[in-house]
Design an enzyme around this catalytic site. Sequence first.
Site, PDB file in Angstrom:
ATOM      1  N   ARG A  67      97.407 -49.390   6.482  1.00  0.00           N
ATOM      2  CA  ARG A  67      96.226 -47.994   7.662  1.00  0.00           C
ATOM      3  C   ARG A  67      96.569 -46.812   7.637  1.00  0.00           C
ATOM      4  NH1 ARG A  67      92.237 -52.293   6.717  1.00  0.00           N
ATOM      5  NH2 ARG A  67      92.723 -53.906   7.223  1.00  0.00           N
TER       6      ARG A  67
ATOM      7  N   ARG B  68      83.767 -42.887  13.662  1.00  0.00           N
ATOM      8  CA  ARG B  68      82.437 -42.558  13.320  1.00  0.00           C
ATOM      9  C   ARG B  68      81.287 -42.529  14.487  1.00  0.00           C
ATOM     10  NH1 ARG B  68      83.324 -43.475   8.240  1.00  0.00           N
ATOM     11  NH2 ARG B  68      81.999 -45.773   8.093  1.00  0.00           N
TER      12      ARG B  68
ATOM     13  N   GLU C 292      90.321 -62.909   2.767  1.00  0.00           N
ATOM     14  CA  GLU C 292      88.860 -61.869   2.028  1.00  0.00           C
ATOM     15  C   GLU C 292      89.095 -63.322   1.227  1.00  0.00           C
ATOM     16  OE1 GLU C 292      88.668 -58.829  -0.256  1.00  0.00           O
ATOM     17  OE2 GLU C 292      89.632 -57.529   1.647  1.00  0.00           O
TER      18      GLU C 292
ATOM     19  N   THR D  37      87.074 -57.918   3.743  1.00  0.00           N
ATOM     20  CA  THR D  37      87.373 -58.494   4.683  1.00  0.00           C
ATOM     21  C   THR D  37      86.161 -59.402   5.406  1.00  0.00           C
ATOM     22  OG1 THR D  37      88.778 -56.644   5.031  1.00  0.00           O
ATOM     23  CG2 THR D  37      88.303 -58.599   7.120  1.00  0.00           C
TER      24      THR D  37
ATOM     25  N   HIS E 108      82.397 -55.912   9.174  1.00  0.00           N
ATOM     26  CA  HIS E 108      83.397 -55.187   8.458  1.00  0.00           C
ATOM     27  C   HIS E 108      83.413 -54.189   9.487  1.00  0.00           C
ATOM     28  CE1 HIS E 108      87.899 -54.317   8.160  1.00  0.00           C
ATOM     29  NE2 HIS E 108      87.544 -54.102   6.975  1.00  0.00           N
TER      30      HIS E 108
ATOM     31  N   ASP F 290      87.597 -55.052  -5.374  1.00  0.00           N
ATOM     32  CA  ASP F 290      87.962 -55.684  -4.314  1.00  0.00           C
ATOM     33  C   ASP F 290      86.904 -54.607  -3.557  1.00  0.00           C
ATOM     34  OD1 ASP F 290      88.979 -57.257  -1.516  1.00  0.00           O
ATOM     35  OD2 ASP F 290      89.968 -55.008  -0.898  1.00  0.00           O
TER      36      ASP F 290
ATOM     37  N   TYR G 120      92.989 -41.422   1.418  1.00  0.00           N
ATOM     38  CA  TYR G 120      91.720 -41.666   1.505  1.00  0.00           C
ATOM     39  C   TYR G 120      90.724 -41.234   0.852  1.00  0.00           C
ATOM     40  CZ  TYR G 120      88.584 -41.944   5.690  1.00  0.00           C
ATOM     41  OH  TYR G 120      87.670 -41.555   6.610  1.00  0.00           O
TER      42      TYR G 120
ATOM     43  N   ASP H 134      94.384 -59.607   1.372  1.00  0.00           N
ATOM     44  CA  ASP H 134      94.547 -57.744   0.587  1.00  0.00           C
ATOM     45  C   ASP H 134      95.483 -57.454   1.547  1.00  0.00           C
ATOM     46  OD1 ASP H 134      93.811 -56.053  -1.279  1.00  0.00           O
ATOM     47  OD2 ASP H 134      92.651 -55.395  -0.291  1.00  0.00           O
TER      48      ASP H 134
ATOM     49  N   THR I  94      98.949 -58.028  -3.312  1.00  0.00           N
ATOM     50  CA  THR I  94      97.360 -59.100  -2.941  1.00  0.00           C
ATOM     51  C   THR I  94      97.781 -60.484  -2.817  1.00  0.00           C
ATOM     52  OG1 THR I  94      96.623 -57.300  -3.376  1.00  0.00           O
ATOM     53  CG2 THR I  94      95.249 -59.359  -2.983  1.00  0.00           C
TER      54      THR I  94
ATOM     55  N   TYR J 277      83.955 -54.599  -0.391  1.00  0.00           N
ATOM     56  CA  TYR J 277      83.601 -54.599   0.917  1.00  0.00           C
ATOM     57  C   TYR J 277      82.457 -55.095   1.264  1.00  0.00           C
ATOM     58  CZ  TYR J 277      84.442 -51.030   4.985  1.00  0.00           C
ATOM     59  OH  TYR J 277      84.707 -49.901   6.269  1.00  0.00           O
TER      60      TYR J 277
ATOM     61  N   LYS K 279      96.974 -50.186  -0.962  1.00  0.00           N
ATOM     62  CA  LYS K 279      95.929 -51.318  -0.977  1.00  0.00           C
ATOM     63  C   LYS K 279      97.066 -52.077  -2.372  1.00  0.00           C
ATOM     64  CE  LYS K 279      92.704 -50.992   1.777  1.00  0.00           C
ATOM     65  NZ  LYS K 279      92.149 -52.316   2.712  1.00  0.00           N
TER      66      LYS K 279
ATOM     67  N   GLU L 211      93.978 -58.796   5.734  1.00  0.00           N
ATOM     68  CA  GLU L 211      92.415 -58.477   5.331  1.00  0.00           C
ATOM     69  C   GLU L 211      92.479 -60.099   4.628  1.00  0.00           C
ATOM     70  OE1 GLU L 211      91.165 -55.249   2.859  1.00  0.00           O
ATOM     71  OE2 GLU L 211      90.948 -54.048   5.188  1.00  0.00           O
TER      72      GLU L 211
ATOM     73  N   GLN M 212      96.769 -45.690   4.521  1.00  0.00           N
ATOM     74  CA  GLN M 212      95.196 -44.851   4.240  1.00  0.00           C
ATOM     75  C   GLN M 212      94.451 -43.698   5.096  1.00  0.00           C
ATOM     76  OE1 GLN M 212      93.062 -49.106   4.668  1.00  0.00           O
ATOM     77  NE2 GLN M 212      90.727 -48.277   3.321  1.00  0.00           N
TER      78      GLN M 212
ATOM     79  N   GLU N 145      91.004 -55.313  13.304  1.00  0.00           N
ATOM     80  CA  GLU N 145      89.634 -54.801  14.367  1.00  0.00           C
ATOM     81  C   GLU N 145      90.262 -55.371  15.573  1.00  0.00           C
ATOM     82  OE1 GLU N 145      87.921 -56.267  10.615  1.00  0.00           O
ATOM     83  OE2 GLU N 145      86.010 -55.862  11.043  1.00  0.00           O
TER      84      GLU N 145
HETATM   85 CA    CA Z   1      90.346 -55.432   1.052  1.00  0.00          CA
END
Ligand code: CA
Length: 433
Positions: A247, A152, A211, A366, A143, A136, A254, A243, A267, A138, A263, A209, A250, A380
């Site tokens: 959250r 951040r 995708e 995503t 996104h 997968d 992560y 996907d 899927t 990114y 994850k 997600e 994660q 989002e």
């Molecule tokens: Ca994904």
Amino acid sequence: MTDTTDPSLRSFIEVPPNHDFPIQNLPYGVFSRPDEEKPRCGVRIGDFVLDLRVLEHADHFRDTPLGDDHVFCKQGLNKFMSKGAAIWHAVRDRVSSLLRVDNATLRDDESLRQRALVPAENVTMHLPAEIGDYTDFYSSKHHAFNVGTMFRGPENALMPNYLWIPVGYHGRASSVVLSGTEITRPCGQTKADDAEAPIFGPCRLLDFELEVGFFTGPGNTLGEPISMAQAADHIFGMVLVNDWSARDVQKWEYQPLGPFLAKNFATTISPWVVPMAALEPFRCAPPAQDPAPLAYLTQSGAGGAPGGWAYDIELEVAIRTPSSDAPHPVCRSNFKHMYWTMAQQLVHHSATGCNIRPGDLLASGTISGPTEESYGSMLELAWRGTKPIQFPTGEERKFIADNDTVLMRGWCEADGVRIGFGACDGTVQPARI
Ligand code: CA
């Protein structure tokens, strides 16, 4: 060879206007029929499935480059995928020809037609390939920017590597499931910011997600990278991908190695693999890449892609809650927004010499667009829970609730022809605790 995407082509099988599967599409899948349980490969046209095993046994591919090789009696398209672009095109050309209104071969052979054409409502679909590896990426800059901004701030939203590397991770192939498979809410460790220790329990921030993914072709020998010039020969076709993501799990797990259990529980993919040949008219230029990618990822003129390596595929996500029969659209996006292309993903993946095998699944990441309604996840769309999505029933959602169904659709449209991807749906069941 004829142009299998010509809008003027017609089949003797009636296909309603705006149907996902006109003769210009002809996606591949694996199915079993009511009279014979053994799964085999087929092609979808309108409301029918064309049984390629029947055609293969009746020698309809013998005079193509496929010859006597039997590839369609398998449970999985892997062997066909391994054959490469020349054979894919020859088979597509033959199937398209056999289905045309002006070709009597199948049209007027009632016995063959009875055996070879099965109503789609009577078949059971299976995974289109035995997926050895699932990766997968990114690759939507929108996104990555959105998620980075949440955690951040906008100044540090993109990690320093983002504009240089198609970032990805190795996913879990065993839990790739077909549209319609129920999704069990996962359990895992989560830790509130002000808690001293984590707890174990049902995920509370379950997300989708949006995708798409592609299945790989022949692949490469271990130690021999795939180049940009070779990439097109290794991309067989595309499916929709949800996907699913936990959250809160994660967030706690992560660092430093990336997502793991957040994850790996499910899927969802759509069952019909749309061949790249059907998507050819919808190629377009990808967004400009600044800084210019390193030489091995440079895509000028790569793989005979005159229209560019991006694809104009409309995408939509809707959610159906238990208290409403009507799915409520929550997202409208487009695959053309992706910063990194499929060719760059594939080439980067194999740059170390990592061997790609026929039937591997590589997903986009995503797919968020530039506008708020084009964001490809609840994280989002509801902006980390601060802007809940309102439903016509008066309900609201920050993430996915038990018994909600997430429905994804994708299609390309031009000159009155729609190349659709079919359904990619999943309903969330309560956690098993
Ligand atoms: Ca994904």
